[in-house]
Design a protein around this motif. Structure first.
Motif, PDB file in Angstrom:
ATOM      1  N   MET A  95       0.836  -1.194   0.000  1.00 34.93           N
ATOM      2  CA  MET A  95       0.000   0.000   0.000  1.00 34.93           C
ATOM      3  C   MET A  95       0.880   1.257   0.000  1.00 34.93           C
ATOM      4  N   PHE A  96       1.922   1.220   0.878  1.00 35.61           N
ATOM      5  CA  PHE A  96       2.824   2.366   1.028  1.00 35.61           C
ATOM      6  C   PHE A  96       3.536   2.641  -0.291  1.00 35.61           C
ATOM      7  N   ALA A  97       3.934   1.541  -0.937  1.00 42.47           N
ATOM      8  CA  ALA A  97       4.656   1.677  -2.214  1.00 42.47           C
ATOM      9  C   ALA A  97       3.743   2.325  -3.270  1.00 42.47           C
ATOM     10  N   ILE A  98       2.478   1.909  -3.299  1.00 46.19           N
ATOM     11  CA  ILE A  98       1.546   2.483  -4.284  1.00 46.19           C
ATOM     12  C   ILE A  98       1.374   3.982  -4.020  1.00 46.19           C
ATOM     13  N   TYR A  99       1.255   4.323  -2.728  1.00 40.44           N
ATOM     14  CA  TYR A  99       1.047   5.726  -2.383  1.00 40.44           C
ATOM     15  C   TYR A  99       2.246   6.558  -2.821  1.00 40.44           C
ATOM     16  N   ASN A 100       3.445   6.026  -2.592  1.00 35.75           N
ATOM     17  CA  ASN A 100       4.659   6.747  -3.014  1.00 35.75           C
ATOM     18  C   ASN A 100       4.725   6.872  -4.531  1.00 35.75           C
ATOM     19  N   LEU A 101       4.287   5.821  -5.201  1.00 36.69           N
ATOM     20  CA  LEU A 101       4.260   5.875  -6.669  1.00 36.69           C
ATOM     21  C   LEU A 101       3.300   6.977  -7.122  1.00 36.69           C
ATOM     22  N   LEU A 102       2.151   7.096  -6.437  1.00 31.26           N
ATOM     23  CA  LEU A 102       1.177   8.133  -6.780  1.00 31.26           C
ATOM     24  C   LEU A 102       1.737   9.527  -6.525  1.00 31.26           C
ATOM     25  N   ILE A 103       2.447   9.686  -5.410  1.00 30.73           N
ATOM     26  CA  ILE A 103       3.068  10.988  -5.131  1.00 30.73           C
ATOM     27  C   ILE A 103       4.081  11.308  -6.232  1.00 30.73           C
ATOM     28  N   PHE A 104       4.865  10.283  -6.635  1.00 29.70           N
ATOM     29  CA  PHE A 104       5.844  10.480  -7.720  1.00 29.70           C
ATOM     30  C   PHE A 104       5.143  10.926  -9.001  1.00 29.70           C
ATOM     31  N   ILE A 105       4.051  10.225  -9.374  1.00 34.23           N
ATOM     32  CA  ILE A 105       3.324  10.574 -10.602  1.00 34.23           C
ATOM     33  C   ILE A 105       2.732  11.986 -10.485  1.00 34.23           C
ATOM     34  N   HIS A 106       2.214  12.328  -9.281  1.00 36.47           N
ATOM     35  CA  HIS A 106       1.628  13.654  -9.071  1.00 36.47           C
ATOM     36  C   HIS A 106       2.693  14.733  -9.243  1.00 36.47           C
ATOM     37  N   LEU A 107       3.884  14.478  -8.669  1.00 38.25           N
ATOM     38  CA  LEU A 107       4.972  15.464  -8.767  1.00 38.25           C
ATOM     39  C   LEU A 107       5.576  15.512 -10.169  1.00 38.25           C
ATOM     40  N   LEU A 108       5.599  14.375 -10.869  1.00 38.95           N
ATOM     41  CA  LEU A 108       6.062  14.361 -12.264  1.00 38.95           C
ATOM     42  C   LEU A 108       5.117  15.222 -13.098  1.00 38.95           C
ATOM     43  N   GLY A 109       3.797  15.036 -12.859  1.00 39.32           N
ATOM     44  CA  GLY A 109       2.795  15.843 -13.545  1.00 39.32           C
ATOM     45  C   GLY A 109       2.987  17.322 -13.251  1.00 39.32           C
ATOM     46  N   LEU A 110       3.308  17.605 -11.992  1.00 40.69           N
ATOM     47  CA  LEU A 110       3.550  18.984 -11.584  1.00 40.69           C
ATOM     48  C   LEU A 110       4.745  19.577 -12.331  1.00 40.69           C
ATOM     49  N   ALA A 111       5.838  18.815 -12.393  1.00 43.79           N
ATOM     50  CA  ALA A 111       7.044  19.303 -13.072  1.00 43.79           C
ATOM     51  C   ALA A 111       6.737  19.616 -14.538  1.00 43.79           C
ATOM     52  N   LEU A 112       6.017  18.686 -15.204  1.00 44.66           N
ATOM     53  CA  LEU A 112       5.680  18.891 -16.619  1.00 44.66           C
ATOM     54  C   LEU A 112       4.701  20.049 -16.784  1.00 44.66           C
ATOM     55  N   GLY A 113       3.617  20.020 -15.974  1.00 49.28           N
ATOM     56  CA  GLY A 113       2.537  20.995 -16.132  1.00 49.28           C
ATOM     57  C   GLY A 113       2.948  22.401 -15.742  1.00 49.28           C
ATOM     58  N   LEU A 114       3.488  22.531 -14.535  1.00 45.51           N
ATOM     59  CA  LEU A 114       3.843  23.867 -14.043  1.00 45.51           C
ATOM     60  C   LEU A 114       5.052  24.414 -14.787  1.00 45.51           C
ATOM     61  N   GLY A 115       6.039  23.518 -15.043  1.00 47.40           N
ATOM     62  CA  GLY A 115       7.242  23.952 -15.758  1.00 47.40           C
ATOM     63  C   GLY A 115       6.910  24.443 -17.164  1.00 47.40           C
ATOM     64  N   SER A 116       6.105  23.654 -17.887  1.00 47.19           N
ATOM     65  CA  SER A 116       5.793  24.015 -19.283  1.00 47.19           C
ATOM     66  C   SER A 116       4.898  25.245 -19.362  1.00 47.19           C
ATOM     67  N   SER A 117       3.949  25.378 -18.418  1.00 40.95           N
ATOM     68  CA  SER A 117       3.092  26.571 -18.499  1.00 40.95           C
ATOM     69  C   SER A 117       3.889  27.829 -18.159  1.00 40.95           C
ATOM     70  N   THR A 118       4.916  27.693 -17.326  1.00 40.09           N
ATOM     71  CA  THR A 118       5.780  28.843 -17.037  1.00 40.09           C
ATOM     72  C   THR A 118       6.587  29.230 -18.276  1.00 40.09           C
ATOM     73  N   VAL A 119       7.153  28.221 -18.962  1.00 37.95           N
ATOM     74  CA  VAL A 119       7.915  28.489 -20.197  1.00 37.95           C
ATOM     75  C   VAL A 119       7.008  29.142 -21.240  1.00 37.95           C
ATOM     76  N   LYS A 120       5.774  28.607 -21.362  1.00 37.33           N
ATOM     77  CA  LYS A 120       4.837  29.144 -22.369  1.00 37.33           C
ATOM     78  C   LYS A 120       4.539  30.618 -22.081  1.00 37.33           C
ATOM     79  N   LEU A 121       4.300  30.948 -20.806  1.00 37.99           N
ATOM     80  CA  LEU A 121       3.995  32.347 -20.469  1.00 37.99           C
ATOM     81  C   LEU A 121       5.205  33.250 -20.754  1.00 37.99           C
ATOM     82  N   LEU A 122       6.406  32.767 -20.423  1.00 36.83           N
ATOM     83  CA  LEU A 122       7.608  33.578 -20.688  1.00 36.83           C
ATOM     84  C   LEU A 122       7.784  33.840 -22.185  1.00 36.83           C
ATOM     85  N   LEU A 123       7.481  32.815 -23.003  1.00 35.61           N
ATOM     86  CA  LEU A 123       7.578  32.998 -24.463  1.00 35.61           C
ATOM     87  C   LEU A 123       6.554  34.034 -24.942  1.00 35.61           C
ATOM     88  N   ILE A 124       5.342  33.970 -24.380  1.00 33.65           N
ATOM     89  CA  ILE A 124       4.301  34.924 -24.789  1.00 33.65           C
ATOM     90  C   ILE A 124       4.694  36.343 -24.365  1.00 33.65           C
TER      91      ILE A 124
END
Ligand code: HEM
Length: 147
Positions: free
Chosen positions: A1-30
Protein backbone atom coordinates in the motif's frame (compact mmCIF):
# COMPACT_ATOMS: atom_id res chain seq x y z
CA UNK A 1 0.00 0.00 0.00
CA UNK A 2 2.82 2.37 1.03
CA UNK A 3 4.66 1.68 -2.21
CA UNK A 4 1.55 2.48 -4.28
CA UNK A 5 1.05 5.73 -2.38
CA UNK A 6 4.66 6.75 -3.01
CA UNK A 7 4.26 5.88 -6.67
CA UNK A 8 1.18 8.13 -6.78
CA UNK A 9 3.07 10.99 -5.13
CA UNK A 10 5.84 10.48 -7.72
CA UNK A 11 3.32 10.57 -10.60
CA UNK A 12 1.63 13.65 -9.07
CA UNK A 13 4.97 15.46 -8.77
CA UNK A 14 6.06 14.36 -12.26
CA UNK A 15 2.79 15.84 -13.54
CA UNK A 16 3.55 18.98 -11.58
CA UNK A 17 7.04 19.30 -13.07
CA UNK A 18 5.68 18.89 -16.62
CA UNK A 19 2.54 20.99 -16.13
CA UNK A 20 3.84 23.87 -14.04
CA UNK A 21 7.24 23.95 -15.76
CA UNK A 22 5.79 24.02 -19.28
CA UNK A 23 3.09 26.57 -18.50
CA UNK A 24 5.78 28.84 -17.04
CA UNK A 25 7.92 28.49 -20.20
CA UNK A 26 4.84 29.14 -22.37
CA UNK A 27 3.99 32.35 -20.47
CA UNK A 28 7.61 33.58 -20.69
CA UNK A 29 7.58 33.00 -24.46
CA UNK A 30 4.30 34.92 -24.79
CA UNK A 31 5.72 37.81 -22.73
CA UNK A 32 8.71 37.79 -25.09
CA UNK A 33 6.27 38.06 -28.03
CA UNK A 34 4.79 41.21 -26.44
CA UNK A 35 8.21 42.87 -26.23
CA UNK A 36 9.28 41.67 -29.69
CA UNK A 37 6.35 40.91 -32.02
CA UNK A 38 8.48 39.02 -34.56
CA UNK A 39 8.83 36.37 -31.86
CA UNK A 40 5.15 35.46 -32.42
CA UNK A 41 6.15 33.58 -35.61
CA UNK A 42 8.58 31.43 -33.59
CA UNK A 43 6.12 31.05 -30.68
CA UNK A 44 3.34 29.68 -32.91
CA UNK A 45 5.78 27.02 -34.15
CA UNK A 46 6.62 25.72 -30.65
CA UNK A 47 3.42 26.43 -28.69
CA UNK A 48 1.63 23.21 -29.65
CA UNK A 49 4.51 21.04 -28.35
CA UNK A 50 4.60 22.97 -25.06
CA UNK A 51 0.81 22.69 -24.77
CA UNK A 52 1.08 18.90 -25.14
CA UNK A 53 3.45 18.81 -22.12
CA UNK A 54 1.08 20.99 -20.06
CA UNK A 55 -1.88 18.74 -20.89
CA UNK A 56 0.16 15.58 -20.12
CA UNK A 57 1.14 17.07 -16.74
CA UNK A 58 -2.44 17.98 -15.82
CA UNK A 59 -3.73 14.53 -16.88
CA UNK A 60 -1.05 12.84 -14.69
CA UNK A 61 -1.96 15.03 -11.70
CA UNK A 62 -5.69 14.52 -12.19
CA UNK A 63 -5.44 10.73 -12.51
CA UNK A 64 -3.04 10.38 -9.55
CA UNK A 65 -5.19 12.82 -7.58
CA UNK A 66 -8.30 10.72 -8.21
CA UNK A 67 -6.31 7.67 -7.11
CA UNK A 68 -5.46 9.45 -3.83
CA UNK A 69 -9.19 9.93 -3.25
CA UNK A 70 -9.99 6.29 -4.16
CA UNK A 71 -7.32 5.23 -1.63
CA UNK A 72 -9.23 7.14 1.01
CA UNK A 73 -7.58 10.56 1.14
CA UNK A 74 -10.07 12.66 3.19
CA UNK A 75 -12.15 15.32 1.47
CA UNK A 76 -11.39 18.57 3.28
CA UNK A 77 -12.27 22.17 2.49
CA UNK A 78 -8.79 22.96 1.14
CA UNK A 79 -8.95 19.96 -1.23
CA UNK A 80 -12.42 20.99 -2.43
CA UNK A 81 -11.15 24.52 -3.15
CA UNK A 82 -8.21 22.95 -5.00
CA UNK A 83 -10.52 20.75 -7.10
CA UNK A 84 -12.65 23.77 -8.07
CA UNK A 85 -9.50 25.55 -9.26
CA UNK A 86 -8.34 22.43 -11.14
CA UNK A 87 -11.78 22.37 -12.80
CA UNK A 88 -11.21 25.97 -13.93
CA UNK A 89 -7.89 24.92 -15.51
CA UNK A 90 -9.69 22.09 -17.36
CA UNK A 91 -12.11 24.70 -18.80
CA UNK A 92 -9.59 27.49 -19.48
CA UNK A 93 -6.97 25.27 -21.16
CA UNK A 94 -9.16 24.09 -24.08
CA UNK A 95 -10.53 27.64 -24.58
CA UNK A 96 -6.97 28.95 -24.99
CA UNK A 97 -5.78 26.04 -27.15
CA UNK A 98 -8.86 25.47 -29.33
CA UNK A 99 -10.45 28.94 -29.58
CA UNK A 100 -8.06 31.79 -28.82
CA UNK A 101 -4.75 30.48 -30.24
CA UNK A 102 -6.24 29.34 -33.60
CA UNK A 103 -7.81 32.83 -33.93
CA UNK A 104 -4.46 34.42 -33.05
CA UNK A 105 -2.74 32.30 -35.72
CA UNK A 106 -5.44 33.16 -38.33
CA UNK A 107 -5.23 36.91 -37.65
CA UNK A 108 -1.44 36.95 -37.56
CA UNK A 109 -0.25 39.49 -40.20
CA UNK A 110 2.42 38.58 -42.74
CA UNK A 111 5.81 39.40 -41.18
CA UNK A 112 6.61 43.11 -41.51
CA UNK A 113 2.97 44.13 -42.05
CA UNK A 114 1.02 46.23 -39.53
CA UNK A 115 -1.35 44.56 -37.04
CA UNK A 116 -5.10 44.67 -37.60
CA UNK A 117 -7.25 45.91 -34.68
CA UNK A 118 -8.69 42.35 -34.50
CA UNK A 119 -5.19 40.91 -34.00
CA UNK A 120 -4.33 43.52 -31.35
CA UNK A 121 -7.51 42.58 -29.46
CA UNK A 122 -6.98 38.79 -29.64
CA UNK A 123 -3.34 38.86 -28.56
CA UNK A 124 -4.26 40.94 -25.48
CA UNK A 125 -7.00 38.39 -24.65
CA UNK A 126 -4.49 35.58 -25.23
CA UNK A 127 -1.97 37.15 -22.82
CA UNK A 128 -4.63 37.75 -20.14
CA UNK A 129 -5.89 34.14 -20.35
CA UNK A 130 -2.36 32.69 -20.26
CA UNK A 131 -1.45 34.80 -17.20
CA UNK A 132 -4.67 33.64 -15.48
CA UNK A 133 -4.04 29.96 -16.29
CA UNK A 134 -0.41 30.09 -15.09
CA UNK A 135 -1.33 31.90 -11.85
CA UNK A 136 -4.03 29.28 -11.26
CA UNK A 137 -1.42 26.51 -11.64
CA UNK A 138 0.82 28.20 -9.04
CA UNK A 139 -2.11 28.73 -6.67
CA UNK A 140 -3.14 25.05 -6.97
CA UNK A 141 0.46 24.03 -6.31
CA UNK A 142 0.58 26.11 -3.13
CA UNK A 143 -2.73 24.59 -2.00
CA UNK A 144 -1.40 21.12 -2.86
CA UNK A 145 1.62 21.63 -0.61
CA UNK A 146 -0.64 22.86 2.23
CA UNK A 147 -2.92 19.80 2.02
C1 HEM B 1 -3.22 21.30 -11.77
C2 HEM B 1 -3.44 20.30 -11.03
C3 HEM B 1 -2.76 19.95 -9.72
C4 HEM B 1 -1.63 20.47 -9.12
C5 HEM B 1 -0.73 21.59 -9.61
C6 HEM B 1 -1.44 19.72 -7.88
C7 HEM B 1 -0.38 19.95 -7.00
C8 HEM B 1 -0.18 19.22 -5.85
C9 HEM B 1 0.99 19.35 -4.97
C10 HEM B 1 2.16 20.29 -5.19
C11 HEM B 1 0.83 18.47 -3.96
C12 HEM B 1 1.80 18.23 -2.77
C13 HEM B 1 2.57 16.96 -3.04
C14 HEM B 1 3.46 16.63 -1.85
O1 HEM B 1 3.25 17.12 -0.77
O2 HEM B 1 4.39 15.85 -2.06
C15 HEM B 1 -0.44 17.80 -4.16
C16 HEM B 1 -0.94 16.86 -3.31
C17 HEM B 1 -2.18 16.32 -3.49
N1 HEM B 1 -3.02 16.49 -4.56
FE1 HEM B 1 -2.72 17.62 -6.15
N2 HEM B 1 -2.44 18.80 -7.74
C18 HEM B 1 -3.26 18.91 -8.84
C19 HEM B 1 -4.38 18.19 -9.12
C20 HEM B 1 -4.98 17.36 -8.21
C21 HEM B 1 -6.24 16.71 -8.42
C22 HEM B 1 -7.10 16.86 -9.68
C23 HEM B 1 -6.51 16.00 -7.28
C24 HEM B 1 -7.69 15.14 -6.95
C25 HEM B 1 -8.55 14.68 -7.83
C26 HEM B 1 -5.39 16.20 -6.37
C27 HEM B 1 -5.27 15.65 -5.13
C28 HEM B 1 -4.17 15.77 -4.31
C29 HEM B 1 -4.04 15.12 -3.01
C30 HEM B 1 -5.07 14.22 -2.36
C31 HEM B 1 -2.79 15.46 -2.51
C32 HEM B 1 -2.18 15.08 -1.13
C33 HEM B 1 -1.32 13.88 -1.31
C34 HEM B 1 -0.59 13.60 0.01
O3 HEM B 1 0.07 14.46 0.53
O4 HEM B 1 -0.69 12.48 0.50
N3 HEM B 1 -4.46 17.04 -6.98
N4 HEM B 1 -1.03 18.27 -5.32
Amino acid sequence: MFAIYNLLIFIHLLGLALGLGSSTVKLLLILRCHSNYDFFYIYLKVSKLITKLIVMGIILMTLSGIAFLIMGYPFKMLLIVKLILVGMIWVLGPIIDNVVEPKLEKLMPVQGQAFSPAFSKIHKQHLALEITATLLMYLITIIGVLL
